[in-house]
Design an enzyme around this catalytic site. Sequence first.
Site, mmCIF file in Angstrom:
data_model
loop_
_atom_site.group_PDB
_atom_site.id
_atom_site.type_symbol
_atom_site.label_atom_id
_atom_site.label_comp_id
_atom_site.label_asym_id
_atom_site.label_seq_id
_atom_site.Cartn_x
_atom_site.Cartn_y
_atom_site.Cartn_z
ATOM 1 N N GLY A 36 2.400 -8.939 5.514
ATOM 2 C CA GLY A 36 3.014 -8.114 6.549
ATOM 3 C C GLY A 36 2.051 -7.013 6.947
ATOM 4 O O GLY A 36 0.840 -7.127 6.735
ATOM 5 N N GLY A 37 2.580 -5.927 7.528
ATOM 6 C CA GLY A 37 1.712 -4.857 7.998
ATOM 7 C C GLY A 37 0.789 -4.312 6.937
ATOM 8 O O GLY A 37 -0.439 -4.363 7.070
ATOM 9 N N ASP A 38 1.334 -3.750 5.853
ATOM 10 C CA ASP A 38 0.506 -3.239 4.759
ATOM 11 C C ASP A 38 0.884 -3.907 3.439
ATOM 12 O O ASP A 38 0.743 -3.319 2.363
ATOM 13 C CB ASP A 38 0.625 -1.714 4.645
ATOM 14 C CG ASP A 38 2.048 -1.254 4.380
ATOM 15 O OD1 ASP A 38 2.962 -2.107 4.464
ATOM 16 O OD2 ASP A 38 2.264 -0.068 4.112
ATOM 17 N N GLU A 39 1.370 -5.148 3.529
ATOM 18 C CA GLU A 39 1.774 -5.906 2.357
ATOM 19 C C GLU A 39 0.829 -7.104 2.165
ATOM 20 O O GLU A 39 0.475 -7.797 3.112
ATOM 21 C CB GLU A 39 3.210 -6.412 2.509
ATOM 22 C CG GLU A 39 4.245 -5.301 2.603
ATOM 23 C CD GLU A 39 5.635 -5.845 2.897
ATOM 24 O OE1 GLU A 39 6.625 -5.165 2.573
ATOM 25 O OE2 GLU A 39 5.728 -6.953 3.470
ATOM 26 N N LEU A 48 0.843 -1.204 0.000
ATOM 27 C CA LEU A 48 0.000 0.000 0.000
ATOM 28 C C LEU A 48 0.875 1.250 0.000
ATOM 29 O O LEU A 48 1.897 1.308 0.697
ATOM 30 C CB LEU A 48 -0.916 -0.002 1.221
ATOM 31 C CG LEU A 48 -1.847 -1.211 1.357
ATOM 32 C CD1 LEU A 48 -2.679 -1.098 2.616
ATOM 33 C CD2 LEU A 48 -2.733 -1.352 0.129
#
Length: 522
Positions: free
Chosen positions: A429-432, A389
């Site tokens: 992952g966090g924003d992946e 993102l």
Amino acid sequence: MLKPRDNTVHAESIGLAAQRQHSLPRVESASFTAEQVRLLCSNLRSSIVISLALASIFIGVQWAVLAPSKLLLWSLLLGITLIYRAALVVRWKDDKLPFGTKEAELRLLLFRIGVFATSLVWGAAGVFLVPTSEPDHMVYTSFVLAGLSSGAATTLAIDRVSSFTFLLLAMAPHSLFLMFQDGSVSWGMGTMLLLFMFFLLGTTHRLHQQLEENFDLRQGAVESASQLRQMLEASPIATRIEDLSNKRVLFANSRYISLVESTAEEVFGQVSPGYYINPDTHGEILEKLDQGECITDKLIELCTFDERAPVKWALASFSPIEYEGRSAILGWFYEITDRKIMEEQVEHMAYHDTLTGLPNRLLIIDRLHQAITNAERERENVAVLFVDLDEFKPVNDTYGHNIGDALLKAIAVRISDCLRKSDSASRFGGDEFVILLPSVKDKESAVEVAEKIRHALVEPFDVEGLTLKISSSTGVVLYPEHAEEVKQLLKRADMAMYHAKGEGRNRVKVFQPDMFTQIDDT
């Protein structure tokens, strides 16, 4: 979901229904006298008909050589005995077993009286209705009495008193009568009939012993079955006994009926209960038992026709047994639905992202391994999209992590809506996000999906009253064109994604070998 029942009332109704069900197909009386009466009465109607037919023929044959008055008197006496026995048939025809021992003894006495009277009448015929001047008619009389006695020896064998009474009173007078007549032929016939009578007495005695032994064995089986039912009913585990020939349930304890959320009538009848064993699984169980295999703690699914009801799971064990003279299967069912649900929840948590519900890093890597294996066998392409993102951190910093989390959930939904059922989206992952396309025609097809996702994420998001805009950068790689190992595919997809960001974000970039000039692939 099916409504819960009152367990106390339900258990009582189950016990009563099961008791009624098991009382129907077999004799429950422990009295051998009652068994004697049952067998004797079952042949009484046919015995009356045969006696009437033989008497009619006998009178017709002897009419020409005997005084009509004798035949009429004998016919009257026989008619009285047949009427008496017919009255017993009418009186007992609607009565159902079992009945008490006293009632059985009374019926046996009344039956014996009828046998005694009938044998006296036929015995009298062997003495008073024998035309000694007509050898043919004498032989005919002997033939009739011998045949009648042979039938009686079989039908009355269950009661030694009745059978011996009939044989002795019907045959002995005629045999002695012949032995005291002039001529060796008459003496020989009388002697042979007397020997035949003793033969029938011996045969009847042995047959009586066999019938008594069979009754004892059957009673033992009934008592064993009763003890087994009592033991299984007291079991804390759901159990049932199934007829191997027709798959009907012969016995089920209250815990089993509660497990399948049904009634005793449904379990014992033809209608499927609320829950039932998966038919395919049931067929496998029968096949393994037929091959002599043991089935212990097999995980089985209990299905239901109610789509709103949850699936149930049980650990089941099955054993072949003999039950009430039938080949049957004893099944034990230990419900583990709650444990199964908990295991599935733990497994889901281990392989899925707790925020978005998408597969996590572990699961998507495992699926990627499987996809490569299948693609190698089918000679197909596998595509991996690495989505990151753009400018997601400012959303968290400006509106807080709650809004950021809500946005990630919405993003996960949009990504999933762009995919086929065979595709997989994961939060890496966090924003992946990593998207797996297990079967694509070429890289243009993979790019088409990636662009579809990019366009979907560009559209504004309405999150808790806020309108948020965001974009994404995506890297695309293909197996086997760009890499043949999972680790290389992910790393090169990530590399392509960074190039997409470096070229201005909000774009899709396919991996190219010249990207190695910036990132070492070793």
